[in-house]
Each structure stands twice: as C-alpha cells, then as structure tokens.
Scaffold this active site. Sequence first.
Site, PDB file in Angstrom:
ATOM      1  N   GLU B 130       0.823  -1.221   0.000  1.00  0.00           N
ATOM      2  CA  GLU B 130       0.000   0.000   0.000  1.00  0.00           C
ATOM      3  C   GLU B 130       0.853   1.266   0.000  1.00  0.00           C
ATOM      4  OE1 GLU B 130      -2.557   2.113  -0.714  1.00  0.00           O
ATOM      5  OE2 GLU B 130      -3.847   0.585   0.182  1.00  0.00           O
ATOM      6  N   LYS B 206       5.602   4.923 -10.136  1.00  0.00           N
ATOM      7  CA  LYS B 206       4.320   4.753  -9.441  1.00  0.00           C
ATOM      8  C   LYS B 206       3.193   4.531 -10.445  1.00  0.00           C
ATOM      9  CE  LYS B 206       5.914   7.591  -5.580  1.00  0.00           C
ATOM     10  NZ  LYS B 206       6.018   9.008  -5.152  1.00  0.00           N
TER      11      LYS B 206
END
Lengths: 406, 406
Positions: B130, B206
């Site tokens: 996460e 990302k």
Amino acid sequence: MEPTIKVALLGFGTVGSGVYQMLTENKSKITQKKQVDFEICKILVGNRTKHQAAIEKGVPITTDFSEILNDPTIQIVVEVMGSAETAREYIIHSLEAGKHVVTANKDALALYGDELTRVAKENNKNLFFEASVAGGIPIIRALTDSFIADSIQEVSGIINGTTNFIISRMSEEGESYEQALALAQEKGFAEADPTGDVEGLDAARKLIILVKLAFGYRMKLDDFPVSGITQLKQHDFDAAKHYGFTLKLIGSAKQLEEGFTARVGMYLVPLAHPLAMVKNEYNGVFVKGEAIGETMFYGPGAGSLPTANSVVADILAISDRIKWQQTESFLPLVSNDYSWHQAGTLVTDALVRVGDQEAVASLVSQKLNGEVSKYGADYMYLSNITEQQLEELEANERVEAIYRKL
Amino acid sequence: MEPTIKVALLGFGTVGSGVYQMLTENKSKITQKKQVDFEICKILVGNRTKHQAAIEKGVPITTDFSEILNDPTIQIVVEVMGSAETAREYIIHSLEAGKHVVTANKDALALYGDELTRVAKENNKNLFFEASVAGGIPIIRALTDSFIADSIQEVSGIINGTTNFIISRMSEEGESYEQALALAQEKGFAEADPTGDVEGLDAARKLIILVKLAFGYRMKLDDFPVSGITQLKQHDFDAAKHYGFTLKLIGSAKQLEEGFTARVGMYLVPLAHPLAMVKNEYNGVFVKGEAIGETMFYGPGAGSLPTANSVVADILAISDRIKWQQTESFLPLVSNDYSWHQAGTLVTDALVRVGDQEAVASLVSQKLNGEVSKYGADYMYLSNITEQQLEELEANERVEAIYRKL
C-alpha cells in the site's frame, strides 16, 4: 469450474437494479479476477406488476421473502430496500438463517447498528455496508482497514448529495434556495418531500456510522446538534466569501483536547480546504489522523451504479471470506465511553446573520469574548468565540443563522 | 492471551522508524481492535554505529539479514530500505523462507513486480505494498478491493510530492523554479540530487504500479513518454490560467476508444477538476470508472508516519490472513495485452510555449487541424489537435514546452 456463490437481492430499485446489472454484465471479468462465480437467484420486490418487464426478461423476481430465507443454497443476502424497520427484520432473519448480509441502509445501521452487529457475530456471519455512507466512495473500508492503527482526530463529510447540489447552485449560479431545490427535484436528486435531506437528518444518520467506525463511539440522533440548509440565503455566500470561506452542509466530528464534539450543520469552509472543492451532487469525506495527517475521499454519493459498485465490492469481500471460511463484522460491538466537550471551553470563529441592523448593533455591544467584524447590514464575523456564547446567540430570536468555522 | 505475530523490519530510516513507533506506541489499541499482538523482533540496518541511540534504548538492531531469514518464528518481513536491487533480493529470500512481505519500495515493484508476485504465489505468501504509491493514501486497496468489479477508464495522479510542492510555490507564491527547488531541498522534500523527482521518473514508477492494478497492463519505463518539471517557467502559470487551467505534474493513463494511453508530464488541469486543489507536498489520485464515475483520493504522499500508517495497515491485513490461513497477492500475474493508441486519431487541447515571436507566427501559419489562440508573445493554445501533430511540434526545436489538457 469456479465455485458459484448464490446471492439474493432484497429490493430492485435504483441500487438493486444497478447491482443486478454489474453482477450480470461483468460476470466473466469478476470470475477471472476473483476465481468465483455469482448467481443472483432471487430478487424480492413488493409488487410483481411493477417489474413485469424484468420478469419477462427472466429476472428471478419474487414477492415472498421465505423463498429466500428457506433456501439454504443462498449464501449472501443483499438488502437494498429502504425502510429501516423492514430492513432490520429481514437482515436479522437472514443472519439467523446463516446468510451473510450486505446492506446499503444507513437508516437501519444508524438506528439498529449495534443489534445487527451483535446478531451477525452471534451467527458467525459477515455484515458489510460500504454503500451506506457516501455511496461510491470506499470510506468505510478506509476507516476499518487503512486507518485502524491510527488515532483519528476528525471526520468531516459532505455526505448528502442533494443538499450539496442545492448549495452549489446557490453559491455558483446565484440561484435562490427555492429555485435550487426545484432544480434538484427536477433532476431527481431531491425527493418530492425533501425534509430528510434539507433538515440534515440524512447526513446525521451517516455521521453516526462514521463516528462509530472512526472513534468507536455510539451516538444517537439526540446526542448532537443537527441543522440543515433551510435557513440559507443567497447573500450568505457573499458574506462567507468576504471572510475567505465557502458554506457547506457538513457532518463533522472531532476529538479535541476539550472533549469530543459532533454536529451536522452549515459550516464555513476555508477556500483552500479539500472539502471546498466538493461541488454539485458529489460527496467528500475529510479524515484527519495523528499519523495519517489530512486525507480526503471524493466521489459520487449516490446513483445506481456508483452505489452498486460499493455493494458489489462488499459481495466480493464476503465471497473471499466464504472461500477462506472467515467471518468479520465491521461495526465494533464495544462503544467506548466518550466525554462530550464542555461548551464553555471550545473556541471557534463564526459568521452570524441577524434580522436587522439594530440587532447587530445590540449584539456587537454585548460583552463578547472575541473580536467582532461587521459585513453589510446583516452579518457579523466573530473570532475566538466560545461555543457557549454561540449557543446563547442561537437562542436569541434576532439571530437568523450561525455558521461555524470547520 | 492474544497470539503474537513476530515482525522484522529491513531498514530503519524515515519509514522504518515510523513503523516501529506506530506498532510500539499503539500496541494496546491494535491488540484490542484486531485481537492480535505484534512484536518487532529484528531490525536490519547497514551500519550499527548510526543507530547507537536506538540500540541503547533496546531497539533490536542487527546488520545480519540471515538472523531474520533463519528465524522461523518471524512471520512478516517489512522491507523499507530503498535500493531496488537489494530489496528484490531480500524480498525473494524472505518469501522463499516462508515469510509474508510488506514493501514500500516502488522501484522494486515497478522493475521486478512480476517476479516478486510470482515468487509470492509459488510460496503461498502475501505480498502487500500500500505504501509504494502515494504514501498515506489507501489507493492500492481502493483499486484492488473497492473498484475490482468496475471497468476503470482513467487513473490520473499527482503522485510526486516534491514536484507538486515546487509547482505550488511557483504557481501560488510566484517563485522561480530555482527558488522553489531550493526551498524544497531546505524543507527536506527534495534530495540534494533531485533528478528522479524533477524528471518525472519517480512518478513514472508509481504510474506503472497503478496501471497494473487499474488496467492489468504491464508497462515498462520505455513504453510511455515521461517528462518532468525542469522546463517550467513562472509565466507558464499565467498562460494556463488565462485559458482556465492550472499546471500539474501528473501520471495519467486512460483507456480510450482509440486505445490505451499513458504519460507522465505537466498537464493543463481545469480549475474545477478535483486534482486542481491538490497543493504543496500533497498527493491526489483521480480514478474514473464506468460504474463508479469520478473519484479522487487526497492525502500526504510521503512522510514518516503517513507512510508508516499504510505499512502498518498492510501488516494488520496480513495478520488477518495469517489468522485465517489465507494468502493473496495483490499484483495480478497475468497482464492483459493492450493496444497503444494511434497518435493520429487522438485529439486533445494543448498549450505550447515557443522560443520567440517569429516561431509562433511560423507555427500558427502551419496547417494545423485545430483552432489556434495566441497568448502573449510566447504561447499558443491549440484546440482539437491530434497527438500526432503534437508529437511533430515536440520535435520542433523552436517549441520549448507542450502542456496537454488532462
């Protein structure tokens, strides 16, 4: 061959038909991703004739709840009906019959959440309710899974899309309250009787659920002040803007040094605050935690498919737990005791609208702790005023509206 | 007596020390909520002398990875080190030794995600991450749990806090790029060598992770255009504002009718778009889906405790799965084939900065498909221009910068 999980829907309105659509249209995609297959084998409705078209297409409509309750092959019951009392009854019966339950029913959860959780635990079944607050926004999961190790300091949400739409039309388009409400009704955002929305009650029920998850506190509707948008005037937005704010209907709960405080009402929101950009029928939930800092979740608060998406996410989560024979009930059974703030010690800023110029003069001349600034004939902005003083002002009949700073 | 789960940390920097702090300080709260206890029994560092103070306080520092690897009582390894290659090696060894892994390492995931997922699956262990994208924002969980039944159409994120801080200083405070970068370095938001951030590489890694989760596509760094903020000029913000936009560094991926498109670069963001309010070092991820509509997740993209909060949420999620003997690896192994968009068919708007007035005149006189509007001496706004034409402009040496509309 993938295992098939049988699902029953209670209700086939806006959300129910969205769930049916998503589970049937995305069947192969879901099966591929989750290695599980779903079959919606019964849909409970109140009136068959209303759903004649669906029945002809083969949708398995029934009006007899016992067909669902007594079918041991049905593992998940999805409650998307509406009435809190009927929902409570059907949810309890379903859990006792050994079925997992997904509900989108904020009213049932706000009123009977503890009882429903207890029955779920006693029967070792899951009770999920992502869609009950802020429709399509996964805020329940964020609070229960992502922020569980943190200490939450504030939850403030624009959690009623109807009123946020009305507020946006007034603020952005210069419409009157009556014009904006009429448009909301025309667009289907507001019901013919909009009381539950415009009086803040809908937001209050959702705040009760958020507070339980974020703070572990069990609030009831009478425990905190609730007001809506009916007192709003067009000119309020100009006055708020003059001081660097916009006005929003917010359900807000904060754990302060002075104690816990919760309220639903119109708030002054600083223009740079993340909630200031939540416009029209959208919802936004702002969460502040000791570790996480400031976060905000934005998205559609209602609507057939956004809400259905949250319901389907819950169904998939339960199917995982069925697969692993795991149970979990999100709502904490134990509610911590909480100490309500002392109104005298809580200090804030507020914009106050008064009935006439004399009233302003008279109020300004009162011995107020904080600083006072006047705007136009009808408004005064009070800095560093105590909650106790605001409550005294609220009781003054010359005071028409009080907007606290978020 | 609650079961105790033994955890080892690889790395004791900003994030590692935050994880240690949260798991030790919130111990009783976590134990109460999750009915499980945690013990951090080993922390791997490169250099003992750096951590003398911690060692004296009893923090279980070691420099020997084998102490962790060979301790069968350690069930969860938390990798918060930094280098992609070392992280890859340690993660693989840990999974092979039967340990679950939590990592915050975007570089390792972007480069070796498939391999790491495969090893996790082969060893029937969980691999959670996460914290790897947008630090404290639970965007990974939203994509894997909440939006899994939906068809995602767009993921666009402000996923690099360093550059967003620099951009905000330029846009809001009128600072030059050099001034803003210096301030970011002073505040610790930017490293001494800021290349990875300001060239868009960090955002690109990302975006690779987000695209995999949202679309199931396996992208590599060479597959999509990546640019950063180094070409930004103060005046760009005025030109953008003139046309109703702000400028943001965004990693954006869209599934369009024309095909799939992904890019990291400076985008024109409409002022009413949810991402326009994401300022300073904050991150925001906008997700658009067929069912869910438009959502946005806002919060801190970095920092010790926000990132640690995401790591701890992963540790708690794994502890649930240990309790229920369940395993799950988030990253999908199978990447769908995807068809890249055809540049010729994709139409957008763009703001173009050119070196001199003659260049503008010359470019405007070129046969461009769309409409052209000039702003000042250096800018032209192109409406309905094809991606192919923009790519041709990009190759023109008189063109200094191209900002596409998000």
